[in-house]
Design an enzyme around this catalytic site. Structure first.
Site, PDB file in Angstrom:
ATOM      1  N   ASP A   1       0.857  -1.180   0.000  1.00 47.65           N
ATOM      2  CA  ASP A   1       0.000   0.000   0.000  1.00 47.65           C
ATOM      3  C   ASP A   1       0.894   1.231   0.000  1.00 47.65           C
ATOM      4  O   ASP A   1       2.129   1.109  -0.065  1.00 47.65           O
ATOM      5  CB  ASP A   1      -0.959   0.002   1.192  1.00 47.65           C
ATOM      6  CG  ASP A   1      -2.328   0.574   0.821  1.00 47.65           C
ATOM      7  OD1 ASP A   1      -2.385   1.770   0.478  1.00 47.65           O
ATOM      8  OD2 ASP A   1      -3.314  -0.179   0.863  1.00 47.65           O
TER       9      ASP A   1
ATOM     10  N   HIS B   1      -2.804   3.212  -4.654  1.00 52.55           N
ATOM     11  CA  HIS B   1      -2.225   2.726  -3.387  1.00 52.55           C
ATOM     12  C   HIS B   1      -0.795   2.231  -3.613  1.00 52.55           C
ATOM     13  O   HIS B   1      -0.410   1.163  -3.113  1.00 52.55           O
ATOM     14  CB  HIS B   1      -3.097   1.621  -2.792  1.00 52.55           C
ATOM     15  CG  HIS B   1      -4.370   2.138  -2.176  1.00 52.55           C
ATOM     16  ND1 HIS B   1      -4.386   2.860  -1.007  1.00 52.55           N
ATOM     17  CD2 HIS B   1      -5.662   2.045  -2.583  1.00 52.55           C
ATOM     18  CE1 HIS B   1      -5.643   3.178  -0.707  1.00 52.55           C
ATOM     19  NE2 HIS B   1      -6.438   2.703  -1.657  1.00 52.55           N
TER      20      HIS B   1
ATOM     21  N   GLU C   1      -9.699   2.874  -5.337  1.00 52.40           N
ATOM     22  CA  GLU C   1      -9.324   4.228  -4.946  1.00 52.40           C
ATOM     23  C   GLU C   1      -8.119   4.755  -5.726  1.00 52.40           C
ATOM     24  O   GLU C   1      -7.183   5.316  -5.157  1.00 52.40           O
ATOM     25  CB  GLU C   1      -9.051   4.280  -3.436  1.00 52.40           C
ATOM     26  CG  GLU C   1     -10.286   3.925  -2.610  1.00 52.40           C
ATOM     27  CD  GLU C   1     -10.036   3.948  -1.110  1.00 52.40           C
ATOM     28  OE1 GLU C   1     -10.941   4.317  -0.362  1.00 52.40           O
ATOM     29  OE2 GLU C   1      -8.914   3.572  -0.693  1.00 52.40           O
TER      30      GLU C   1
END
Length: 554
Positions: free
Chosen positions: A186, A257, A327
């Site tokens: 991440d 990410h 995202e």
């Protein structure tokens, strides 16, 4: 404890109080492992032998525990189903565990461990070693509702040492959960050794400091945080999981990410928009704007990463590979001449289709190597890659759309089964995040939404998993607090054939939890007590990110 205090609840149980005689495991009890069950016997001897001090030597006889794979059980109860009898009426042995496969035998062995009482979950006997252990006289037939019963554990935000990961695999197995979704990368950390790209762990596995709390918190932990698993560590974790019939799903996040990877290898970022050489592994929470550049170099880099990942996670135990896909902020792509040229070159409509192109590339790459891609439901944006499966986290909608389109789905909606979310209202919850989701709320979670129930698309719901994001979980104890006891309720939802949510008998589950808390105590789990957090479990003065007005449970 009674013989009906099992969690998850079995499909059928017959208590045989009228069976003649007294049955107990003792020093003469043997393990009779028929072909295909030798691994279960090793586990049972290790677990029960440690807790009881009994030798459980190999051999047949009237006082043996018989383990065997049964074609009849497979036909009647499925490959993970099992039949367990402890009344001595079958083949004149003490215990018979028959499974539709080796996995079924293993789940039956977990049930036997629960039948022996909470102390059977300890690592050493607390009474005289080798003393008799009473077993209730029961016959149980049991099988799971879903084939995917999982937990996602984020070790990128806060690293958990290897031994803590192995411990969580034992906790999953104790609850008959069979998928461990391993969130390895991440913005805040890269946790897996990739030999051809050593800076991923040399630089990307460490951040200089860490936000203490969430959202509006102004506090920082001013010390480096990080760590990673060597490739041998990963092999050990995968093998340990396989012995417990748990599939490990590695997650390598792309194209968002990814700041930790870009900090290690700046050429992976959108260098025509920002100075990627100035980036470091991210030290705060949220969604970083720094995403991967859609270049051939990036594709080749991650193909190299995935080549090593596939070697570490064999297809037999890890058929799925998770690529994230969630995202991915597209502002840099919109500003990047190189990204815009890529969109034009490929004949794409916009940045959403550019992300879809990225995902489709790795879907084809993984498919050619005998694997299946799975990603968060954002991979639906711009068109879903053929053959890809979806982790539906933003509610049910993405999973419904994917299932109707013929794609397999794992239901893990944030509103119901994100265990980083707080378990109760009130200021004493440590660093409270998100919605209030109580033990009863989780028990009333239904993985198959009404829109799919009774339709052919429902067959595409592989199952369900709970997700644990660790921004505010700095160590194992904090993870335990957020995960337990709710994981016990989730396990019953994933395994047992429960009625509709409103009709579920939470009072009975809560009664059975009285015994299960004692099992968790024996396992050393720092769960949230029913009465609320203990003083040392609180984090006074550290802000979380409460979300008021949570949507209703459906």
């Amino acid at each position: 404890m009674t013989s009906t205090d099992l969690i998850p609840a079995p499909s059928g149980i017959e208590c045989r109080a009228d069976s003649p005689g007294r049955f107990a495991l003792d020093g003469d009890t043997r393990l009779d492992a028929r072909p295909g069950t030798e691994g279960v016997a090793r586990w049972l001897r290790s677990a029960l032998g440690a807790a009881t001090g009994l030798p459980l030597a190999d051999g047949e006889g009237p006082r043996s525990i018989l383990l065997r794979v049964s074609a009849d059980v497979e036909r009647e109860l499925g490959p993970e189903g099992y039949r367990l009898s402890t009344d001595g009426s079958v083949e004149d042995v003490a215990v018979v565990i028959e499974g539709g496969s080796t996995a079924g035998v293993f789940w039956g062995a977990q049930t036997l461990r629960q039948l022996l009482g909470p102390d059977a979950h300890r690592r050493a006997p607390i009474g005289p070693a080798g003393q008799d252990r009473d077993v209730p006289m029961v016959t149980i037939e049991d099988s799971p509702r879903f084939r995917w019963r999982g937990l996602m554990l984020d070790v990128a935000r806060h690293f958990l040492p290897k031994d803590d990961v192995l411990r969580y695999l034992d906790l999953l197995a104790a609850h008959k959960l069979n998928v461990f979704h391993f969130h390895l990368t991440d913005d805040q950390g890269w946790r897996i050794e990739i030999k051809r790209f050593p800076r991923l762990t040399e630089a990307g596995a460490w951040r200089s400091r860490t936000k203490w709390g969430h959202g509006a918190s102004e506090l920082w932990e001013e010390k480096p945080h990080g760590g990673h698993y060597t490739q041998d560590d990963i092999r050990e974790i995968v093998a340990y999981a396989a012995e417990r019939h748990i599939s490990v799903v590695p997650e390598i996040d792309i194209p968002g990410h990814s700041q930790a990877a870009i900090a290690a290898y700046p050429e992976l970022g959108n260098t025509d928009v920002i100075d990627t050489t100035s980036l470091s592994t991210w030290d705060t929470w949220g969604v970083s704007p720094n995403v991967l550049a859609p270049t051939d170099n990036t594709l080749r880099f991650y193909e190299g990463v995935f080549e090593e990942v596939l070697d570490l996670f064999p297809a037999a135990t890890s058929p799925f590979v998770h690529i994230g896909g969630d995202e991915c902020l597209k502002d840099q792509w919109k500003q990047s001449p190189a990204a815009q040229a890529r969109i034009k070159e490929l004949g794409l409509a916009d940045e959403d289709e550019l992300q879809s192109w990225f995902i489709r590339h790795f879907d084809g790459w993984l498919t050619a190597r005998g694997r299946r891609l799975i990603g968060w439901d954002e991979i639906l944006e711009g068109g879903l890659a053929p053959g890809a499966a979806v982790s539906s986290w933003r509610g049910y909608a993405g999973g419904i759309a994917a299932a109707r389109a013929g794609h397999d789905v794992v239901m893990c909606p944030e509103q119901q089964v994100y265990f980083d979310h707080r378990q109760a209202p009130g200021d004493d919850e440590p660093m409270p995040i998100g919605y209030v989701r109580t033990l009863e709320d989780v028990y009333r979670f239904e993985p198959v939404p009404p829109e799919l129930a009774g339709t052919p698309a429902a067959a595409h719901v592989l199952g369900t998993q709970a997700n644990v994001w660790t921004e505010v979980m700095q160590d194992r104890s904090r993870v335990d607090y957020q995960v337990f006891p709710r994981l016990a309720a989730f396990a019953e939802v994933a395994w047992s054939a429960l009625p509709a949510p409103a009709e579920r008998d939470f009072a009975d589950f809560d009664r059975r939890m009285a015994a299960h808390y004692r099992r968790l105590d024996a396992l050393g789990v720092d769960y949230r007590p029913p009465g609320g957090p203990l003083p040392w479990q609180q984090r006074p003065g550290v802000l979380g990110r409460p979300i008021e007005g949570a949507p209703p449970i459906v």
